[in-house]
Design a protein around this motif. Structure first.
Motif, PDB file in Angstrom:
ATOM      1  N   LEU A   1     -13.608 121.807 -49.059  1.00 20.16           N
ATOM      2  CA  LEU A   1     -12.376 121.147 -48.639  1.00 20.16           C
ATOM      3  C   LEU A   1     -11.731 120.421 -49.813  1.00 20.16           C
ATOM      4  CD1 LEU A   1     -10.631 120.384 -46.125  1.00 20.16           C
ATOM      5  CD2 LEU A   1     -12.061 118.353 -45.905  1.00 20.16           C
ATOM      6  N   TYR A   2     -12.549 119.655 -50.561  1.00 25.48           N
ATOM      7  CA  TYR A   2     -12.021 118.964 -51.733  1.00 25.48           C
ATOM      8  C   TYR A   2     -11.440 119.962 -52.739  1.00 25.48           C
ATOM      9  CZ  TYR A   2     -14.874 114.942 -50.128  1.00 25.48           C
ATOM     10  OH  TYR A   2     -15.443 113.923 -49.408  1.00 25.48           O
ATOM     11  N   ALA A   3     -12.193 121.035 -53.005  1.00 19.66           N
ATOM     12  CA  ALA A   3     -11.737 122.030 -53.980  1.00 19.66           C
ATOM     13  C   ALA A   3     -10.414 122.665 -53.549  1.00 19.66           C
ATOM     14  CB  ALA A   3     -12.805 123.107 -54.164  1.00 19.66           C
TER      15      ALA A   3
ATOM     16  N   PRO B   1      -3.725 113.811 -39.830  1.00 20.36           N
ATOM     17  CA  PRO B   1      -3.341 113.302 -38.511  1.00 20.36           C
ATOM     18  C   PRO B   1      -4.510 112.637 -37.795  1.00 20.36           C
ATOM     19  CG  PRO B   1      -2.576 115.557 -38.818  1.00 20.36           C
ATOM     20  CD  PRO B   1      -3.522 115.271 -39.932  1.00 20.36           C
ATOM     21  N   GLN B   2      -5.721 113.176 -37.999  1.00 17.76           N
ATOM     22  CA  GLN B   2      -6.898 112.618 -37.333  1.00 17.76           C
ATOM     23  C   GLN B   2      -7.199 111.198 -37.811  1.00 17.76           C
ATOM     24  OE1 GLN B   2      -6.832 115.554 -38.912  1.00 17.76           O
ATOM     25  NE2 GLN B   2      -7.213 117.115 -37.343  1.00 17.76           N
ATOM     26  N   MET B   3      -6.990 110.945 -39.103  1.00 16.82           N
ATOM     27  CA  MET B   3      -7.294 109.638 -39.681  1.00 16.82           C
ATOM     28  C   MET B   3      -6.064 108.740 -39.784  1.00 16.82           C
ATOM     29  SD  MET B   3     -10.619 109.674 -40.618  1.00 16.82           S
ATOM     30  CE  MET B   3     -10.668 108.424 -41.879  1.00 16.82           C
ATOM     31  N   ASN B   4      -4.886 109.334 -39.568  1.00 17.96           N
ATOM     32  CA  ASN B   4      -3.625 108.599 -39.675  1.00 17.96           C
ATOM     33  C   ASN B   4      -3.468 107.963 -41.056  1.00 17.96           C
ATOM     34  OD1 ASN B   4      -1.128 107.754 -38.580  1.00 17.96           O
ATOM     35  ND2 ASN B   4      -1.965 105.715 -38.160  1.00 17.96           N
ATOM     36  N   CYS B   5      -3.783 108.748 -42.088  1.00 14.21           N
ATOM     37  CA  CYS B   5      -3.664 108.244 -43.451  1.00 14.21           C
ATOM     38  C   CYS B   5      -3.515 109.422 -44.408  1.00 14.21           C
ATOM     39  CB  CYS B   5      -4.875 107.403 -43.840  1.00 14.21           C
ATOM     40  SG  CYS B   5      -6.395 108.355 -44.028  1.00 14.21           S
ATOM     41  N   TYR B   6      -3.142 109.110 -45.626  1.00 11.79           N
ATOM     42  CA  TYR B   6      -3.103 110.110 -46.679  1.00 11.79           C
ATOM     43  C   TYR B   6      -4.466 110.193 -47.364  1.00 11.79           C
ATOM     44  CZ  TYR B   6       2.023 110.174 -46.414  1.00 11.79           C
ATOM     45  OH  TYR B   6       3.325 110.309 -45.988  1.00 11.79           O
ATOM     46  N   PHE B   7      -4.736 111.351 -47.979  1.00  9.75           N
ATOM     47  CA  PHE B   7      -5.866 111.521 -48.882  1.00  9.75           C
ATOM     48  C   PHE B   7      -5.320 111.945 -50.243  1.00  9.75           C
ATOM     49  CE2 PHE B   7      -8.334 111.403 -45.106  1.00  9.75           C
ATOM     50  CZ  PHE B   7      -9.673 111.258 -45.443  1.00  9.75           C
ATOM     51  N   VAL B   8      -5.907 111.413 -51.300  1.00  7.81           N
ATOM     52  CA  VAL B   8      -5.532 111.770 -52.662  1.00  7.81           C
ATOM     53  C   VAL B   8      -6.730 112.408 -53.345  1.00  7.81           C
ATOM     54  CG1 VAL B   8      -4.903 110.867 -54.933  1.00  7.81           C
ATOM     55  CG2 VAL B   8      -3.733 110.029 -52.895  1.00  7.81           C
ATOM     56  N   PHE B   9      -6.514 113.571 -53.986  1.00  7.22           N
ATOM     57  CA  PHE B   9      -7.600 114.354 -54.575  1.00  7.22           C
ATOM     58  C   PHE B   9      -7.346 114.609 -56.058  1.00  7.22           C
ATOM     59  CE2 PHE B   9      -7.211 115.569 -50.117  1.00  7.22           C
ATOM     60  CZ  PHE B   9      -8.520 115.429 -49.663  1.00  7.22           C
ATOM     61  N   GLY B  10      -8.432 114.924 -56.768  1.00  8.10           N
ATOM     62  CA  GLY B  10      -8.335 115.359 -58.148  1.00  8.10           C
ATOM     63  C   GLY B  10      -8.377 114.220 -59.145  1.00  8.10           C
ATOM     64  N   TYR B  11      -8.925 114.498 -60.327  1.00  5.93           N
ATOM     65  CA  TYR B  11      -9.140 113.455 -61.320  1.00  5.93           C
ATOM     66  C   TYR B  11      -7.864 112.712 -61.709  1.00  5.93           C
ATOM     67  CZ  TYR B  11     -11.661 111.163 -65.120  1.00  5.93           C
ATOM     68  OH  TYR B  11     -12.243 110.226 -65.936  1.00  5.93           O
ATOM     69  N   PRO B  12      -6.756 113.408 -62.060  1.00  3.63           N
ATOM     70  CA  PRO B  12      -5.566 112.666 -62.505  1.00  3.63           C
ATOM     71  C   PRO B  12      -4.997 111.745 -61.440  1.00  3.63           C
ATOM     72  CG  PRO B  12      -5.415 114.984 -63.134  1.00  3.63           C
ATOM     73  CD  PRO B  12      -6.573 114.871 -62.193  1.00  3.63           C
ATOM     74  N   ASN B  13      -4.845 112.241 -60.211  1.00  2.00           N
ATOM     75  CA  ASN B  13      -4.250 111.418 -59.160  1.00  2.00           C
ATOM     76  C   ASN B  13      -5.177 110.299 -58.708  1.00  2.00           C
ATOM     77  OD1 ASN B  13      -1.763 112.605 -59.026  1.00  2.00           O
ATOM     78  ND2 ASN B  13      -2.168 113.821 -57.214  1.00  2.00           N
ATOM     79  N   VAL B  14      -6.483 110.578 -58.626  1.00  2.00           N
ATOM     80  CA  VAL B  14      -7.433 109.537 -58.226  1.00  2.00           C
ATOM     81  C   VAL B  14      -7.446 108.424 -59.266  1.00  2.00           C
ATOM     82  CG1 VAL B  14      -9.891 109.043 -57.948  1.00  2.00           C
ATOM     83  CG2 VAL B  14      -8.878 111.009 -56.791  1.00  2.00           C
ATOM     84  N   ARG B  15      -7.518 108.788 -60.530  1.00  2.00           N
ATOM     85  CA  ARG B  15      -7.524 107.766 -61.576  1.00  2.00           C
ATOM     86  C   ARG B  15      -6.214 106.976 -61.576  1.00  2.00           C
ATOM     87  NH1 ARG B  15     -10.795 106.465 -65.587  1.00  2.00           N
ATOM     88  NH2 ARG B  15      -9.924 105.304 -67.340  1.00  2.00           N
ATOM     89  N   ALA B  16      -5.090 107.671 -61.370  1.00  2.00           N
ATOM     90  CA  ALA B  16      -3.803 106.980 -61.316  1.00  2.00           C
ATOM     91  C   ALA B  16      -3.762 105.983 -60.159  1.00  2.00           C
ATOM     92  CB  ALA B  16      -2.675 108.003 -61.180  1.00  2.00           C
ATOM     93  N   ALA B  17      -4.244 106.389 -58.994  1.00  2.00           N
ATOM     94  CA  ALA B  17      -4.234 105.494 -57.837  1.00  2.00           C
ATOM     95  C   ALA B  17      -5.123 104.271 -58.057  1.00  2.00           C
ATOM     96  CB  ALA B  17      -4.683 106.251 -56.593  1.00  2.00           C
TER      97      ALA B  17
ATOM     98  N   ASN C   1     -14.727 113.860 -59.291  1.00  2.00           N
ATOM     99  CA  ASN C   1     -15.961 114.165 -60.014  1.00  2.00           C
ATOM    100  C   ASN C   1     -16.249 115.656 -60.110  1.00  2.00           C
ATOM    101  OD1 ASN C   1     -16.345 111.465 -60.366  1.00  2.00           O
ATOM    102  ND2 ASN C   1     -18.264 111.343 -59.226  1.00  2.00           N
ATOM    103  N   ARG C   2     -15.571 116.461 -59.273  1.00  2.00           N
ATOM    104  CA  ARG C   2     -15.754 117.914 -59.365  1.00  2.00           C
ATOM    105  C   ARG C   2     -14.417 118.631 -59.576  1.00  2.00           C
ATOM    106  NH1 ARG C   2     -20.481 120.372 -55.548  1.00  2.00           N
ATOM    107  NH2 ARG C   2     -21.896 118.574 -55.453  1.00  2.00           N
ATOM    108  N   ASP C   3     -13.533 117.975 -60.273  1.00  2.00           N
ATOM    109  CA  ASP C   3     -12.244 118.578 -60.608  1.00  2.00           C
ATOM    110  C   ASP C   3     -12.441 119.453 -61.847  1.00  2.00           C
ATOM    111  OD1 ASP C   3      -9.685 119.202 -61.496  1.00  2.00           O
ATOM    112  OD2 ASP C   3      -8.864 117.235 -60.997  1.00  2.00           O
ATOM    113  N   PRO C   4     -12.159 120.770 -61.752  1.00  2.00           N
ATOM    114  CA  PRO C   4     -12.378 121.656 -62.910  1.00  2.00           C
ATOM    115  C   PRO C   4     -11.494 121.313 -64.102  1.00  2.00           C
ATOM    116  CG  PRO C   4     -11.252 122.820 -61.131  1.00  2.00           C
ATOM    117  CD  PRO C   4     -11.704 121.514 -60.569  1.00  2.00           C
ATOM    118  N   SER C   5     -10.408 120.560 -63.887  1.00  2.00           N
ATOM    119  CA  SER C   5      -9.581 120.166 -65.034  1.00  2.00           C
ATOM    120  C   SER C   5     -10.263 119.081 -65.861  1.00  2.00           C
ATOM    121  CB  SER C   5      -8.216 119.658 -64.552  1.00  2.00           C
ATOM    122  OG  SER C   5      -8.324 118.380 -63.934  1.00  2.00           O
ATOM    123  N   ALA C   6     -11.251 118.416 -65.272  1.00  2.00           N
ATOM    124  CA  ALA C   6     -11.979 117.359 -65.979  1.00  2.00           C
ATOM    125  C   ALA C   6     -13.383 117.785 -66.375  1.00  2.00           C
ATOM    126  CB  ALA C   6     -12.050 116.097 -65.107  1.00  2.00           C
TER     127      ALA C   6
END
Length: 377
Positions: free
Chosen positions: A19-21, A33-49, A298-303
């Motif tokens: 799912l993460y990949a 919709p189930q959690m009523n929130c956004y999810f942010v994935f990937g090294y660049p966006n996670v680090r930025a957040a 931690n498992r982003d292939p760009s990193a």
């Protein structure tokens, strides 16, 4: 089927990596919709957040705010800086190096002597649960036998933070019981190097000392307990790796670090947007809840080349296991010292130590992730 972004989903709890990949490769921001929130994935966006002031932990709806109170974990700006500064003397590298020899190593040896003298086959989960809370209690300035009370009383708080089934009234009652215990400890404390004393010397008020001391105990235990279990499952689940570390113990820190990247104990951390935020093609309105997926970074292939491969000799970027930015975990160095010390002692004591069950030791959970019911022998 790769599952949905929902902590209650069985696939999400047991194998979220596809799912993460999927999102890292296709769309690094998603609405659940189930959690009523956004999810942010990937090294660049996670680090930025984690680094951006457009994302904050200061929100009354964070579960840690309910379970612990107004601590450094749930504040930003000047209040956060003041609280974090009061913590710093207890977790500087020199302090952690001192804990390693004066506190952690004796605690590991005493605990192993105790549990290995029993006939219980499931001793590793007991070690993983007791070691972090015993160390945290000693640093805070609590009695040596406090770990039993703390583990029992903290459990509903941890389950609540982990989005598990627990009554709100139970959480509040146990939280208040822990705060009363810490207030009593403050009144008796004479140890000038204890965290209780250092928080006071840092200018925190009594309620702030109590809530930040409670944060230190809760934060130092559950993630480290999960990390110990995951590292043990990795090392003792691979006989060749165990044999290598027995003969070349200098590789233990690398084995711990790579496992913390590959199977982090904490998968997400909650933030709220302070203003409208643009990420890729998405515009997140101000006040939006956002689950920042540390594990996906931690498992982003760009990193990390071949990110799903556990590689003892991996080099490169620091994983985001312990976060980044203003809320980077102050106790990360201590957690790694505890895990490394335990593994050093186990490979010293045992000529052979293997995972007996489960047959496939896979971490599972919602926010906290660890291998359940791990048995070594």
């Amino acid at each position: 089927m790769i599952g949905v972004l929902d902590f209650a989903d069985e696939i999400f709890q047991t194998n979220p990596w596809p799912l993460y990949a999927h999102y890292v490769a296709r769309d690094s921001v998603a609405w659940s919709p189930q959690m009523n929130c956004y999810f942010v994935f990937g090294y660049p966006n996670v680090r930025a957040a984690l680094n951006s002031p457009a994302f904050t932990t200061a929100n009354p709806f964070r579960r840690t705010r309910t379970a612990i109170g107004l601590s450094a974990l749930d504040t930003d700006g000047d209040m956060h800086s003041r609280m974090r500064s009061a913590f710093l003397p207890a977790f500087r590298p020199a302090a952690v190096a001192d804990y390693a020899t004066s506190l952690v190593l004796p605690a590991v040896r005493h605990l192993l002597d105790d549990v290995l003298g029993s006939t219980e086959p499931g001793w590793l989960p007991e070690v993983a649960a007791r070691l972090p809370v015993s160390v945290a209690a000693a640093i805070v300035g609590l009695p040596a036998d406090a770990h039993t009370f703390l583990r029992r009383t903290m459990r509903p708080l941890v389950v609540f933070i982990d989005h598990g089934p627990v009554e709100y009234a139970t959480v509040v009652a146990r939280r208040d019981e822990l705060k009363a215990y810490l207030r009593a400890a403050m009144s008796r404390s004479t140890h000038t190097r204890s965290l209780i004393h250092l928080l006071g010397a840092g200018g925190l008020s009594e309620p702030e000392i109590v809530e930040n001391a409670l944060l230190a105990i809760v934060a130092a235990t559950e993630t480290t307990t999960s990390a110990i279990t995951n590292v043990a499952a990795r090392i003792f689940g691979q006989p060749q790796l165990f044999d290598l570390l027995r003969h070349v113990p200098e590789l233990i820190p690398a084995a711990v670090a790579e496992t913390l990247r590959h199977e982090p104990p904490l998968h997400v951390t909650l933030r709220f947007t302070t203003t409208e935020v643009s990420m890729g093609e998405h515009r997140l309105p101000a006040g939006s809840p956002v689950q920042v997926c540390l594990a996906s970074a931690n498992r982003d292939p760009s990193a990390y080349p071949d990110p799903d491969v556990w590689d003892l000799h991996r080099r490169g970027r620091a994983p985001l296991t312990f976060g980044a930015g203003p809320h980077h975990c102050l106790g990360s160095g201590l957690a790694q010292v505890e895990i490394e010390t335990l593994i050093h002692e186990l490979v010293r004591r045992f000529e052979s130590l293997r995972v007996l069950s489960p047959a496939t030791p896979r971490p599972r959970g919602r926010t906290f992730r660890s291998v359940p019911d791990l048995v070594l022998g």
